[in-house]
Design an enzyme around this catalytic site. Structure first.
Site, PDB file in Angstrom:
ATOM      1  N   GLU A  59      16.429 -27.734  70.688  1.00  0.00           N
ATOM      2  CA  GLU A  59      16.378 -26.855  69.472  1.00  0.00           C
ATOM      3  C   GLU A  59      16.217 -25.184  69.907  1.00  0.00           C
ATOM      4  O   GLU A  59      16.368 -24.620  69.718  1.00  0.00           O
ATOM      5  CB  GLU A  59      15.737 -27.523  68.738  1.00  0.00           C
ATOM      6  N   HIS A 128       9.194 -38.243  62.088  1.00  0.00           N
ATOM      7  CA  HIS A 128      10.265 -38.459  61.061  1.00  0.00           C
ATOM      8  C   HIS A 128      10.389 -37.510  59.751  1.00  0.00           C
ATOM      9  O   HIS A 128      11.358 -38.092  58.384  1.00  0.00           O
ATOM     10  CB  HIS A 128      11.801 -39.707  61.441  1.00  0.00           C
TER      11      HIS A 128
END
Lengths: 325, 321
Positions: A59, A128
């Site tokens: 990322e 998550h």
């Protein structure tokens, strides 16, 4: 035309990539996999791998690459598979995307959209399931958008792509399959404009993203009990349309804020401060916040349900602010 | 190389040297504040690598960025004014020493999070390739950035997508005060890190401007004609402390070591080469010294006489309106 939130995002990106060669899509699984949540379905086939770039799971690297490309005049859309993974790109977002214009004295700009789902889905557990919008809203130089409906998702994503600033665009996994009316053809929605999604005179409810749907459900139930709630969706979290919110509160005198994120230093705290500072004399009761619980998200279903705001808690909050509970 | 070219290289290095010395003086006089990381000792790397580029090639650097900015052709007046925090500075006083930017010259900035600008460099190179242009990107960083995760992510993406970026590692052997052998597993061959991603790499004597120039000239032409990343490990040495907060040698290295390294001073090396080959005379160097001295004095005067930014500018440049 009744389409899903997912299709609305797909249409917005498709329109913008067709309109402007400088726009490209980059992220994990955006190409041949068709997007982890199928938002970019058909893109690599239409635009080719030069404009739809599958990346390794890095990322910081690919977000930084996109920021560098924006410095050189391109207009990237970065898809984060989820904003949880965006934490790895936080240095790039906070130290580079948000600050490069300022540090350069206005010489450079970073026209970039960083988008993907935030908040909890179902039982994905702590790493998550997070609502991190307050982190991004805290940083000068960023704009933050969190649409609740397909109509808003399409119009706001198109505006975000055309904006010359870095825009954090927060979707939700549980919204991707929801349907709504979206007008045919070209339209955009201005960044920084809230919408009154249900008019009412008794109490104002401010809620965004998934929580907006919850607020509308609660308002429906409350209406049956004779309580008319005015529901507002800020849609853009930064810059916040405080005028629309304050105008409503001046009318109703009561405010409930619903957010999925953690309460301490959460976005609702900021909205409450803005409302207190501007409409204190109009308030008939202290503002009530409905938030996620101050815990990492648990896996077990009953615990997860307890950690996230639900319709009953919104209804209870409204009755509390009305003094009828 | 021709005599004129050599004199230009020497002049560039001399300008950086005298500019940095004057900056240190101005820091002592509190005309410059914050962090000030001087490039003294490392001039041959920036000058050898940058002065051969086309004006539209990109350069990006870390926080020790004055040398790269000046080598890219920025006006010393505006650079000094930026260090003074003045409205006439390159970045209107918003960036300071660590964040110089000169966009018209494609000097894309100094960045102060170690490793964080390597992805930006790959992005500049991505934009070049995307737009089917033929610029190259030169990205400067210290060896201290090499083990960072962002550097590795950038190396991988640059190699994966064959991007025209030349990573120039200025190996001055200390990441602040941490010697390279305490910070990098492959310390004896830092370039090996890049090779492990399939990036071609070469080591060069970073105190020898002609060697740096010869290598980068060849590499730039290759990268321009056939885009792919390249890694240069320039062996150099910082004669001053990590920043002005740090004495020249510090506790982490000895005075003797610093003195020994000073004998490899890149200005002395080039000057000797030119004198030996009769491509430069004492008169030439004297004249350059005078020219550069005047340029630096003028920069200080400009910076000193310039106004500080007005209060309203505090809120400008946060967003594109």
């Amino acid at each position: 035309m009744l389409i899903t939130y997912r299709e609305a995002l797909n249409q917005a990106m498709r329109d913008e990539m067709q309109r402007d060669e400088r726009v490209f899509l980059i992220g994990e699984e955006v190409g041949y996999y068709q997007g982890a949540f199928k938002v970019s379905k058909g893109f690599v086939e239409t635009f080719g791998p030069q404009r739809v770039l599958d990346t390794p799971i890095t990322e910081a690297g690919f977000t930084g690459l996109a920021i560098g490309a924006a410095m050189a005049g391109l207009r990237p859309i970065v898809e984060l598979m989820t904003f949880n993974f965006g934490i790895l790109a936080l240095d790039q977002i906070v130290n580079n995307a948000a600050k490069i214009r300022y540090m350069s004295g206005g010489q450079l700009s970073i026209p970039i959209v960083i988008r993907g789902p935030g908040s909890a889905a179902h039982q994905l557990a702590a790493q998550h399931s997070q609502s991190l919008e307050a982190w991004f809203c805290h940083v000068p130089g960023l704009k933050v958008i969190a649409p609740a409906t397909p109509h808003d998702a399409k119009g706001l994503l198109k505006s975000a792509v055309r904006d010359d600033n870095p825009v954090i665009f927060i979707e939700a996994q549980l919204l991707y399959g929801t349907k709504g009316e979206v007008e045919d053809g070209e339209y955009t929605i201005p960044i920084g404009q809230a919408e009154i999604t249900r008019p009412g005179a008794d109490v104002t409810i401010v809620a965004y993203s998934k929580m907006q749907l919850l607020a509308m459900e609660a308002a429906e139930v409350l209406a049956q009990e004779g309580i008319q709630a005015e529901v507002i969706d800020p849609r853009t979290l930064k810059p916040l349309d405080s005028e629309t919110i304050c105008t409503s509160v001046r009318k109703t005198g009561r405010l409930v804020i619903v957010e999925e994120g953690w309460p301490f230093a959460g976005l609702g705290a900021q909205i409450a401060e803005t409302v207190y500072a501007n409409t204190f004399d109009y308030l008939d009761a202290p503002i009530v916040r409905v938030t996620g619980e101050e815990v990492p998200m648990p896996y077990a279903r009953p615990l997860e349900d307890a950690a996230i705001p639900d319709r009953a808690r919104v209804i209870t909050a409204v009755k509390q602010v009305l003094g009828t509970s | 190389m021709e005599r004129e070219d050599l004199l230009i290289l020497y002049r560039h290095m001399l300008l950086i040297r005298r500019f940095e010395e004057k900056s240190a003086e101005m820091y002592a006089l509190a005309k410059i504040a914050g962090f000030l990381h001087l490039y003294i000792g490392e001039e041959a790397v920036a000058v050898g690598a940058i002065t051969d580029l086309r004006p539209d090639d990109y350069v990006i650097s870390a926080y020790r960025d004055h040398g790269h900015c000046l080598a890219k052709g920025s006006d010393p007046d505006k650079v000094m004014a930026e260090l003074f925090g003045k409205a006439t500075g390159l970045c209107r006083g918003k960036g300071g020493s660590m964040h110089l930017v000169d966009a018209p010259r494609h000097f894309m900035g100094g960045y102060a999070i170690v490793g964080g600008h390597l992805p930006l460099a790959t992005g500049l190179a991505f934009a070049v390739k995307y737009q089917k242009r033929d610029q190259v990107v030169l990205c400067f960083f210290g060896e201290g950035a090499v083990p960072s995760g962002q550097a590795h992510e950038a190396f991988n993406l640059a190699a994966l997508w064959s991007l025209p970026v030349i990573f120039v590692c200025e190996n001055n052997r200390y990441a602040m005060g941490t010697p390279v052998q305490h910070g990098i597993a492959l310390y004896s061959d830092v370039a090996e890190t890049a090779r492990s991603y399939g990036i071609a790499a070469e080591r060069v004597d970073g105190m020898d401007v002609l060697a740096v120039r010869a290598l980068t000239h060849r590499v730039v032409e290759n990268v321009r004609s056939k885009p792919a990343p390249f890694f240069v490990e320039a062996m150099t040495y910082r004669f001053m402390g990590h920043s002005m907060a740090d004495p020249a040698h510090g506790h982490y290295r000895t005075k003797e070591e610093v003195e020994r390294e000073r004998s490899r001073d890149p200005l002395v090396v080039l000057r000797q080469t030119m004198l030996n080959s009769r491509l430069g005379t004492e008169a030439d160097f004297k004249q350059l010294e005078q020219e550069v001295g005047e340029a630096v004095a003028k920069a200080v005067r400009f910076a000193d006489e310039s106004p500080f930014p007005e209060r309203p500018s505090l809120y400008e440049d946060v967003y594109v309106e």
